[in-house]
Scaffold this active site. Structure first.
Site, PDB file in Angstrom:
ATOM      1  N   GLN A 107       0.614  -1.181  -0.022  1.00  0.00           N
ATOM      2  CA  GLN A 107       0.237   0.200  -0.137  1.00  0.00           C
ATOM      3  C   GLN A 107       0.681   1.456   0.073  1.00  0.00           C
ATOM      4  OE1 GLN A 107      -2.447  -1.617   3.467  1.00  0.00           O
ATOM      5  NE2 GLN A 107      -4.065  -0.444   2.541  1.00  0.00           N
ATOM      6  N   ARG A 122       3.771   0.176  13.264  1.00  0.00           N
ATOM      7  CA  ARG A 122       3.878  -1.576  13.063  1.00  0.00           C
ATOM      8  C   ARG A 122       4.134  -1.205  10.685  1.00  0.00           C
ATOM      9  NH1 ARG A 122      -1.640  -4.370  11.422  1.00  0.00           N
ATOM     10  NH2 ARG A 122      -0.974  -6.081  10.329  1.00  0.00           N
ATOM     11  N   HIS A 139       1.184  -9.625   4.265  1.00  0.00           N
ATOM     12  CA  HIS A 139      -0.218  -8.199   4.552  1.00  0.00           C
ATOM     13  C   HIS A 139      -0.749  -8.429   3.586  1.00  0.00           C
ATOM     14  CE1 HIS A 139      -1.489  -4.949   6.687  1.00  0.00           C
ATOM     15  NE2 HIS A 139      -2.701  -4.556   5.490  1.00  0.00           N
ATOM     16  N   ASN A 165      -1.669 -11.201   8.241  1.00  0.00           N
ATOM     17  CA  ASN A 165      -2.867  -9.935   8.274  1.00  0.00           C
ATOM     18  C   ASN A 165      -3.641 -10.758   7.838  1.00  0.00           C
ATOM     19  OD1 ASN A 165      -3.074  -7.059   9.239  1.00  0.00           O
ATOM     20  ND2 ASN A 165      -4.204  -7.328   7.045  1.00  0.00           N
ATOM     21  N   GLU A 166      -5.083 -10.306   8.847  1.00  0.00           N
ATOM     22  CA  GLU A 166      -6.106 -10.144   8.717  1.00  0.00           C
ATOM     23  C   GLU A 166      -6.316 -11.789   7.793  1.00  0.00           C
ATOM     24  OE1 GLU A 166      -7.914  -7.039   7.395  1.00  0.00           O
ATOM     25  OE2 GLU A 166      -7.895  -6.243   8.878  1.00  0.00           O
ATOM     26  N   ASN A 197      -7.591  -6.102  14.870  1.00  0.00           N
ATOM     27  CA  ASN A 197      -7.921  -5.022  13.817  1.00  0.00           C
ATOM     28  C   ASN A 197      -9.123  -4.959  14.326  1.00  0.00           C
ATOM     29  OD1 ASN A 197      -4.942  -5.070  13.398  1.00  0.00           O
ATOM     30  ND2 ASN A 197      -5.809  -5.334  10.828  1.00  0.00           N
ATOM     31  N   TYR A 202     -12.503  -1.728  13.083  1.00  0.00           N
ATOM     32  CA  TYR A 202     -13.179  -0.922  12.193  1.00  0.00           C
ATOM     33  C   TYR A 202     -14.485  -0.455  12.061  1.00  0.00           C
ATOM     34  CZ  TYR A 202      -8.784  -0.445   9.363  1.00  0.00           C
ATOM     35  OH  TYR A 202      -7.632  -0.337   9.646  1.00  0.00           O
ATOM     36  N   GLU A 255      -4.887  -2.365  14.242  1.00  0.00           N
ATOM     37  CA  GLU A 255      -5.172  -1.425  12.863  1.00  0.00           C
ATOM     38  C   GLU A 255      -7.331  -1.350  13.342  1.00  0.00           C
ATOM     39  OE1 GLU A 255      -6.477  -3.302   9.132  1.00  0.00           O
ATOM     40  OE2 GLU A 255      -3.715  -3.781   9.565  1.00  0.00           O
ATOM     41  N   TRP A 290      -4.722   3.484  11.587  1.00  0.00           N
ATOM     42  CA  TRP A 290      -4.608   2.515  10.221  1.00  0.00           C
ATOM     43  C   TRP A 290      -5.124   3.992   9.694  1.00  0.00           C
ATOM     44  CZ3 TRP A 290      -2.198  -0.886   7.328  1.00  0.00           C
ATOM     45  CH2 TRP A 290      -2.437  -0.380   5.949  1.00  0.00           C
ATOM     46  N   GLU A 324      -5.497   2.321  -1.138  1.00  0.00           N
ATOM     47  CA  GLU A 324      -6.689   1.512  -0.650  1.00  0.00           C
ATOM     48  C   GLU A 324      -7.268   0.104  -1.179  1.00  0.00           C
ATOM     49  OE1 GLU A 324      -7.282   0.389   2.722  1.00  0.00           O
ATOM     50  OE2 GLU A 324      -8.998   0.243   2.582  1.00  0.00           O
ATOM     51  N   TRP A 325      -6.841  -0.703  -1.183  1.00  0.00           N
ATOM     52  CA  TRP A 325      -7.102  -2.119  -2.338  1.00  0.00           C
ATOM     53  C   TRP A 325      -7.930  -1.694  -3.446  1.00  0.00           C
ATOM     54  CZ3 TRP A 325      -3.267  -4.173  -1.039  1.00  0.00           C
ATOM     55  CH2 TRP A 325      -2.593  -4.229   0.632  1.00  0.00           C
TER      56      TRP A 325
HETATM   57  C1  GAL Z   1      -7.364  -3.633   6.321  1.00  0.00           C
HETATM   58  C2  GAL Z   1      -7.049  -3.616   6.015  1.00  0.00           C
HETATM   59  C3  GAL Z   1      -5.918  -2.640   6.126  1.00  0.00           C
HETATM   60  C4  GAL Z   1      -6.495  -1.697   5.325  1.00  0.00           C
HETATM   61  C5  GAL Z   1      -7.417  -1.435   6.407  1.00  0.00           C
HETATM   62  C6  GAL Z   1      -8.310  -0.584   5.323  1.00  0.00           C
HETATM   63  O1  GAL Z   1      -8.404  -4.557   6.163  1.00  0.00           O
HETATM   64  O2  GAL Z   1      -5.463  -4.444   6.445  1.00  0.00           O
HETATM   65  O3  GAL Z   1      -4.603  -2.982   4.737  1.00  0.00           O
HETATM   66  O4  GAL Z   1      -6.714  -1.946   3.709  1.00  0.00           O
HETATM   67  O5  GAL Z   1      -8.558  -2.745   6.344  1.00  0.00           O
HETATM   68  O6  GAL Z   1      -9.518  -0.715   4.474  1.00  0.00           O
END
Ligand code: GAL
Length: 491
Positions: A35, A93, A138, A182-183, A325, A327, A394, A438, A445-446
Site C-alpha cells: 500500500q 507497525r 499483509h 494480517n487478516e 483490527n 473498523y 488497526e 490505520w 486502499e486496495w
Molecule cells: C484492513 C487492511 C488494511 C487497510 C484497512 C482499511 O482490512 O488490513 O490494509 O486497507 O483494512 O480498509
C-alpha cells in the site's frame, strides 16, 4: 495524574477524558508494504499477487490504479520517518514485502537490496526510540507461490515457514514484536472465495476454508519455529492480526438473530482465534453448520477441512498476545440460505445490515462508525480468550478524495474510540497494551485505489514528490501521545 475510578460508585462520575492511558501504552500507526512502498519491480523485487491483480486489465480496482508507485516509501523512507517523529509514535507497525526479500517466495534466492532496505528502516526506528512491530505477510503473496496454488496449497505453508525463519534470523535481533499474517479472514474471503481482491480466485464455499486452513497451519509453523529456535535468544513475541466487526442482533429479542449475531463473529474472529488461542480446532458452530449444509448440498463430507490431532496440538496456543483490527459494527439478522449454492455467507446463515443512524466514513461505504463496538469486541476477546494482552493493531476512518486537511469530524471519531478503549481498560478490566491507527499515510486502499484516504498524513499523489502533510487528526493524535491521555496536561 488522573487515574481510574477505584470503586463502582466512582464510575458514575468517571469521565474518560480525565483518565490517563496505562504507563508504557504503545502508541502506533500501521502501514503495509504494497500500500505504500511502490518500487514494485525495483532492485530485484519479484512480483506479488497484487502486482498481477492490478496490472491485469479490468475494472477491479478504482480507475485501474496500481501500487506501482503508491507513496514511494521504498525511496522516501526518510519522509515517513519524519511523520513518525512528528507524531511522537512509540511504535510503528509495517509489513515486509515477501517478494522484495525473496523474489520467488523461497529462500533459494535472497535479494540483499530488500534486506538492506528493511535493515535501514529498523535501525532508524530504533535510533529514534520507536519500537517496530513487523508483519511478515499483509496480502502480497509472491506470485510464484500463487502459481503453485497459493494459500490453497501446502507448498505455501512450507514456504511461509522458511520465510518466517529467514526474517526472524535476519531481523529478530532488533524486532521483538511480530505479526505473522494480517487478516487471514480477508485473504480467505475476498481473495479465494469472492475473488474481489488478489489473487482474484472465485471458489465459493471451498476456497476460503481451504486457504484459511493453510494460513492457520502456516502461522502455527512460524510461531513454533520462533519458539524453538529464536525465543530464548531474541525474547520477542509473535501473534497474528485478526479483524472483526462487532455484531448486534437486528431484533434484540429474537433468539434467531441473537444466534446469528454470534455466528457473524464466530465465522470471522473465532474461525482463527479458537484454534490458535484455545484448542487447535475450529469453533463448534462452524463445524456443525458447514457439515450440515454441505450434506444437504450433496457433498460426501464437510466443505470445512479437518485438522489432524497432531496438527491441533501444533496449532493451539500459538500466539503471545492478541492482535485485533477493528473498523466497524453490523446489525445481524438470521437468514436461511441452506438451499443456495455453496458459500461462506450461506453457511453462516446471517445477513448483515447497518443501522441508518450510524454515521459512515466518507471514504468507505462499508465503514459505519461505531466506536462503542470496539469496547464490546475487546470485552468479548477478554471473556472468550482468557484475558489476553491485546494490541489494537488497526483502527481508522477514511475520507473521500479530495480530503480536507481540517478533518475535525474524523478526529472526533478517533477521540470517541479512544474513550471507549479507556472504558475497556478501566471499567471492563481488559488488558489493552497498545493502539495503532490505520494508517500513517494516505495510501493505496486496495480496490478503492487512492480514492479512499485513511492517512494521518495527506499524500498528494498528483505531485511527483509525493509530499506528506499532517491532517488535523495527526496534530491532535500527537498531543494525545505526548500527554498519554485525551485532554492535554492542563485540561
Ligand atoms: C484492513 C487492511 C488494511 C487497510 C484497512 C482499511 O482490512 O488490513 O490494509 O486497507 O483494512 O480498509
Amino acid at each position: 495524574m488522573a487515574l481510574a475510578p477505584s470503586t463502582t460508585a466512582d464510575y458514575c462520575n468517571w469521565d474518560p477524558d480525565d483518565a490517563s492511558f496505562p504507563e508504557e501504552f504503545a502508541w502506533g500507526a500501521s502501514t503495509a508494504a504494497y500500500q505504500i512502498e511502490g518500487g514494485w519491480n525495483a532492485d530485484g523485487k519479484g512480483p506479488s499477487v497484487w502486482d498481477t491483480f492490478t496490472h491485469r486489465a479490468g475494472e477491479r480496482v478504482f480507475e485501474n490504479q496500481t501500487g506501482d508507485v503508491a507513496c514511494s516509501s521504498y525511496a522516501l523512507w526518510e519522509e515517513d520517518l519524519k511523520c513518525i517523529k512528528q507524531l511522537g509514535l512509540t511504535h510503528y507497525r509495517f509489513s515486509l514485502s515477501w517478494s522484495r526479500l525473496l523474489p520467488d517466495g523461497t529462500t533459494g534466492f535472497i535479494n540483499q537490496k530488500g534486506v538492506d532496505y528493511y535493515n535501514n528502516m529498523i535501525d532508524s526506528l530504533l535510533a529514534n526510540s520507536v519500537t517496530p512491530m513487523v508483519t511478515l505477510y499483509h496480502f502480497d503473496l509472491p506470485q510464484c507461490l500463487e502459481d503453485q496454488g497459493g494459500w490453497r496449497s501446502s507448498v505455501t505453508v512450507e514456504a511461509f515457514e522458511a520465510y518466517a525463519q529467514f526474517c526472524f534470523k535476519t531481523f529478530g535481533d532488533r524486532v521483538k514484536l511480530w505479526i505473522t499474517i494480517n487478516e487471514p479472514y480477508v485473504v480467505a474471503e475476498l481473495g479465494y472465495e469472492k475473488g474481489t481482491m488478489a489473487p482474484g480466485v472465485k471458489e465459493p464455499g471451498t476456497g476460503a476454508y481451504l486457504s484459511a486452513h493453510n494460513m492457520i497451519k502456516a502461522h502455527a509453523a512460524a510461531w513454533q519455529t520462533y519458539d524453538k529456535e529464536f525465543r530464548k535468544r531474541q525474547g520477542g513475541l509473535v501473534s497474528i492480526a485478526l479483524n472483526s466487526d462487532w455484531a448486534e442482533p437486528l431484533h434484540p429479542n429474537s433468539p434467531d438473530d441473537q444466534e446469528a449475531a454470534k455466528r457473524h463473529i464466530g465465522f470471522c474472529l473465532d474461525w482463527f482465534a479458537t484454534p490458535i488461542f484455545l484448542n487447535g480446532d475450529y469453533p463448534d458452530i462452524m463445524k456443525s453448520k458447514i457439515s450440515a449444509i454441505s450434506k444437504k448440498q450433496g457433498y460426501p463430507s464437510s466443505r470445512l477441512p479437518e485438522f489432524t490431532e497432531e496438527e491441533k496440538m501444533a496449532i493451539r496456543g500459538t500466539a503471545d498476545f492478541f492482535a485485533v483490527n477493528y473498523y466497524t459494527a453490523r446489525k445481524i439478522k438470521h437468514q436461511d440460505y441452506a438451499c443456495c449454492q455453496p458459500s461462506t455467507t450461506g453457511d453462516k446463515e446471517a445477513e448483515q445490515v447497518t443501522d441508518p443512524s450510524w454515521p459512515v466514513a466518507t471514504g468507505s461505504s462499508w465503514l459505519a462508525v461505531v466506536p462503542w463496538g470496539l469496547r464490546h469486541l475487546l470485552k468479548y476477546i477478554k471473556d472468550t480468550y482468557n484475558h489476553p494482552i491485546i494490541y489494537i493493531t488497526e483502527n481508522g476512518f477514511s475520507q473521500s478524495d479530495p480530503a480536507p486537511l481540517d478533518d475535525s469530524q474524523r478526529w472526533e471519531y478517533f477521540r470517541l474510540t479512544l474513550q471507549e478503549i479507556l472504558k475497556a481498560i478501566y471499567i471492563d478490566n481488559v488488558q489493552v497494551k497498545g493502539y495503532f491507527v490505520w494508517s500513517l499515510l494516505d495510501n493505496f486502499e486496495w480496490t478503492c485505489g487512492y480514492s479512499s484516504r485513511f492517512g494521518l498524513f495527506h499524500v498528494d499523489f498528483e505531485n511527483a514528490a509525493l509530499p506528506r502533510v499532517p491532517y488535523k487528526s495527526a496534530i491532535e493524535y500527537a498531543k494525545v501521545i505526548a500527554n498519554n491521555r485525551l485532554m492535554d496536561s492542563q485540561g
